[in-house]
Design a protein around this motif. Sequence first.
Motif, PDB file in Angstrom:
ATOM      1  N   HIS A 242       0.844  -1.198   0.000  1.00 38.34           N
ATOM      2  CA  HIS A 242       0.000   0.000   0.000  1.00 38.34           C
ATOM      3  C   HIS A 242       0.872   1.238   0.000  1.00 38.34           C
ATOM      4  O   HIS A 242       1.896   1.292   0.688  1.00 38.34           O
ATOM      5  N   ASP A 243       0.473   2.231  -0.774  1.00 44.70           N
ATOM      6  CA  ASP A 243       1.199   3.493  -0.808  1.00 44.70           C
ATOM      7  C   ASP A 243       0.208   4.620  -1.088  1.00 44.70           C
ATOM      8  O   ASP A 243      -0.306   4.743  -2.209  1.00 44.70           O
ATOM      9  N   SER A 244      -0.099   5.405  -0.071  1.00 42.17           N
ATOM     10  CA  SER A 244      -0.940   6.596  -0.215  1.00 42.17           C
ATOM     11  C   SER A 244      -2.270   6.310  -0.910  1.00 42.17           C
ATOM     12  O   SER A 244      -2.705   7.042  -1.796  1.00 42.17           O
ATOM     13  N   GLY A 245      -2.912   5.241  -0.525  1.00 39.82           N
ATOM     14  CA  GLY A 245      -4.219   4.918  -1.076  1.00 39.82           C
ATOM     15  C   GLY A 245      -4.193   4.002  -2.285  1.00 39.82           C
ATOM     16  O   GLY A 245      -5.251   3.631  -2.797  1.00 39.82           O
ATOM     17  N   VAL A 246      -3.008   3.625  -2.767  1.00 38.97           N
ATOM     18  CA  VAL A 246      -2.878   2.697  -3.897  1.00 38.97           C
ATOM     19  C   VAL A 246      -2.461   1.336  -3.356  1.00 38.97           C
ATOM     20  O   VAL A 246      -1.371   1.196  -2.782  1.00 38.97           O
ATOM     21  N   ILE A 247      -3.323   0.352  -3.514  1.00 40.48           N
ATOM     22  CA  ILE A 247      -3.033  -1.005  -3.056  1.00 40.48           C
ATOM     23  C   ILE A 247      -2.680  -1.868  -4.265  1.00 40.48           C
ATOM     24  O   ILE A 247      -3.433  -1.924  -5.236  1.00 40.48           O
ATOM     25  N   THR A 248      -1.531  -2.515  -4.193  1.00 37.83           N
ATOM     26  CA  THR A 248      -1.075  -3.399  -5.267  1.00 37.83           C
ATOM     27  C   THR A 248      -1.255  -4.847  -4.833  1.00 37.83           C
ATOM     28  O   THR A 248      -0.838  -5.231  -3.738  1.00 37.83           O
ATOM     29  N   ILE A 249      -1.884  -5.636  -5.690  1.00 42.01           N
ATOM     30  CA  ILE A 249      -2.112  -7.055  -5.441  1.00 42.01           C
ATOM     31  C   ILE A 249      -1.505  -7.862  -6.569  1.00 42.01           C
ATOM     32  O   ILE A 249      -1.684  -7.532  -7.753  1.00 42.01           O
ATOM     33  N   ASP A 250      -0.782  -8.912  -6.220  1.00 41.91           N
ATOM     34  CA  ASP A 250      -0.218  -9.826  -7.217  1.00 41.91           C
ATOM     35  C   ASP A 250      -1.284 -10.863  -7.567  1.00 41.91           C
ATOM     36  O   ASP A 250      -1.709 -11.644  -6.716  1.00 41.91           O
ATOM     37  N   LEU A 251      -1.707 -10.880  -8.821  1.00 40.68           N
ATOM     38  CA  LEU A 251      -2.772 -11.799  -9.238  1.00 40.68           C
ATOM     39  C   LEU A 251      -2.371 -13.260  -9.095  1.00 40.68           C
ATOM     40  O   LEU A 251      -3.232 -14.134  -9.010  1.00 40.68           O
ATOM     41  N   ALA A 252      -1.073 -13.541  -9.062  1.00 44.97           N
ATOM     42  CA  ALA A 252      -0.628 -14.922  -8.875  1.00 44.97           C
ATOM     43  C   ALA A 252      -1.123 -15.500  -7.557  1.00 44.97           C
ATOM     44  O   ALA A 252      -1.242 -16.724  -7.408  1.00 44.97           O
ATOM     45  N   GLU A 253      -1.443 -14.622  -6.597  1.00 40.53           N
ATOM     46  CA  GLU A 253      -1.938 -15.082  -5.304  1.00 40.53           C
ATOM     47  C   GLU A 253      -3.313 -15.733  -5.403  1.00 40.53           C
ATOM     48  O   GLU A 253      -3.768 -16.360  -4.446  1.00 40.53           O
ATOM     49  N   SER A 254      -3.978 -15.590  -6.535  1.00 42.75           N
ATOM     50  CA  SER A 254      -5.268 -16.259  -6.722  1.00 42.75           C
ATOM     51  C   SER A 254      -5.094 -17.711  -7.148  1.00 42.75           C
ATOM     52  O   SER A 254      -6.058 -18.473  -7.169  1.00 42.75           O
ATOM     53  N   ASP A 255      -3.858 -18.094  -7.508  1.00 46.23           N
ATOM     54  CA  ASP A 255      -3.565 -19.469  -7.914  1.00 46.23           C
ATOM     55  C   ASP A 255      -3.257 -20.303  -6.670  1.00 46.23           C
ATOM     56  O   ASP A 255      -2.312 -20.007  -5.935  1.00 46.23           O
ATOM     57  N   ASP A 256      -4.027 -21.345  -6.443  1.00 44.66           N
ATOM     58  CA  ASP A 256      -3.888 -22.132  -5.213  1.00 44.66           C
ATOM     59  C   ASP A 256      -2.494 -22.725  -5.058  1.00 44.66           C
ATOM     60  O   ASP A 256      -1.922 -22.700  -3.958  1.00 44.66           O
ATOM     61  N   ALA A 257      -1.951 -23.276  -6.146  1.00 39.06           N
ATOM     62  CA  ALA A 257      -0.643 -23.928  -6.061  1.00 39.06           C
ATOM     63  C   ALA A 257       0.455 -22.910  -5.736  1.00 39.06           C
ATOM     64  O   ALA A 257       1.318 -23.157  -4.889  1.00 39.06           O
ATOM     65  N   TYR A 258       0.410 -21.755  -6.411  1.00 36.58           N
ATOM     66  CA  TYR A 258       1.411 -20.713  -6.158  1.00 36.58           C
ATOM     67  C   TYR A 258       1.306 -20.213  -4.725  1.00 36.58           C
ATOM     68  O   TYR A 258       2.313 -20.092  -4.011  1.00 36.58           O
TER      69      TYR A 258
ATOM     70  N   ASP B 153       6.535 -20.318   5.849  1.00 40.26           N
ATOM     71  CA  ASP B 153       6.082 -20.982   7.077  1.00 40.26           C
ATOM     72  C   ASP B 153       4.914 -20.230   7.708  1.00 40.26           C
ATOM     73  O   ASP B 153       4.871 -19.983   8.910  1.00 40.26           O
ATOM     74  N   GLU B 154       3.931 -19.871   6.882  1.00 42.39           N
ATOM     75  CA  GLU B 154       2.743 -19.178   7.358  1.00 42.39           C
ATOM     76  C   GLU B 154       1.625 -20.186   7.621  1.00 42.39           C
ATOM     77  O   GLU B 154       1.458 -21.148   6.858  1.00 42.39           O
ATOM     78  N   PRO B 155       0.821 -19.984   8.667  1.00 42.64           N
ATOM     79  CA  PRO B 155      -0.293 -20.901   8.910  1.00 42.64           C
ATOM     80  C   PRO B 155      -1.499 -20.631   8.019  1.00 42.64           C
ATOM     81  O   PRO B 155      -2.392 -21.473   7.906  1.00 42.64           O
ATOM     82  N   TYR B 156      -1.522 -19.454   7.376  1.00 45.87           N
ATOM     83  CA  TYR B 156      -2.738 -19.036   6.669  1.00 45.87           C
ATOM     84  C   TYR B 156      -2.342 -18.038   5.593  1.00 45.87           C
ATOM     85  O   TYR B 156      -1.545 -17.132   5.828  1.00 45.87           O
ATOM     86  N   ARG B 157      -2.875 -18.206   4.389  1.00 47.56           N
ATOM     87  CA  ARG B 157      -2.603 -17.258   3.308  1.00 47.56           C
ATOM     88  C   ARG B 157      -3.734 -17.377   2.287  1.00 47.56           C
ATOM     89  O   ARG B 157      -3.921 -18.428   1.673  1.00 47.56           O
ATOM     90  N   THR B 158      -4.489 -16.298   2.093  1.00 41.35           N
ATOM     91  CA  THR B 158      -5.567 -16.290   1.118  1.00 41.35           C
ATOM     92  C   THR B 158      -5.554 -14.979   0.352  1.00 41.35           C
ATOM     93  O   THR B 158      -4.985 -13.987   0.807  1.00 41.35           O
TER      94      THR B 158
END
Length: 337
Positions: free
Chosen positions: A149-165, A174-179
């Motif tokens: 996040h930077d001054s109201g602009v949030i950047t999201i990596d679309l690869a995070e929508s891929d379950d395997a990635y 080593d995170e217990p949770y990531r969605t």
Amino acid sequence: MKAFTCRECGNRLYFENSACVSCGTRLAYSREEREIVPVSPDGMYVDSERYIWWVCTNTLITGCTWLARTEGGMCFACELTNTRPNDAAPAFVREQYSLAEQAKRHLVVELDALGLELRTKQADPAEGLTFDLLASDGIASTPDVVIGHDSGVITIDLAESDDAYREHVRATLDEPYRTLLGHFRHEVGHYFEWQLVRGPEVMRRCTEVFGDESIPYDEALQRHYSEGPPAGWTEHYISTYATMHPFEDFAETWAHFLHIRDTLDSAASHGLSAPVPDDMPFSQVVTDVWAPLSAALNVINRSMGHDDLYPFVIPPAVLDKLDFVATVVQDSTTRLR
């Protein structure tokens, strides 16, 4: 997420339904009414004040089912997106984009339910909110996407929508949770800290609860990834990432506040628990309502062969942080009334 029913036949609906599977009525989500409403076959809806609305133009691109103010226009949730993959992007990137927009719509609904004010960058260039939804690995937009996040602009990596990635990254870190929705909740936490933690008294209390935010962020980042979390971190933080810097501690706490609120609202709406009293302190909500419900949900997940739904332990210090976030939200919505 609240329970929805078809106004034509009373059948239960899911939030993303574009048509009722029982009676075939075409549907759309009205942000103003916070309800799923019937629309004409050509996508028109007339509200109680005789104002005409139209299904969002992105319905064929992302499956958006929200109403827009003009025919061929975008709904509020889609207007929040500043950058997206171009139409020539590979099909799987366009699918990732659709999933990201779906998560963003869910986020907007829960922020609306809290009564928080949302403004687009078009309406408020200085302090509005917008999203850059970018594909990593040079596939569609940039070679390296950094979520943030930077001054109201949030950047999201679309690869995070891929379950395997996403699972690979989760295991690597080593995170217990990531969605994907969790990323949206965390990053919007940075935005709302920027917006709501203002004035000497609130800022003093925030520093008291989360620590000195003037610590250089880059130094804290390098230390976190080279040394890991400090000893005994579980007594004071909700996650290892929260230990990195007070800004990240606030955003992680904010995300868990939304996790808990939304899940409890969903459970109550679907008859799994009683509604939480409005005057109950959030720390008490966590101990008296959330703790037993999440324990039961964890057991149910294990019964299905899955990991725990909520794999976190909330120590007393984090209860104080959750109370602070809940108070900031309450104070903000009270000022808006």
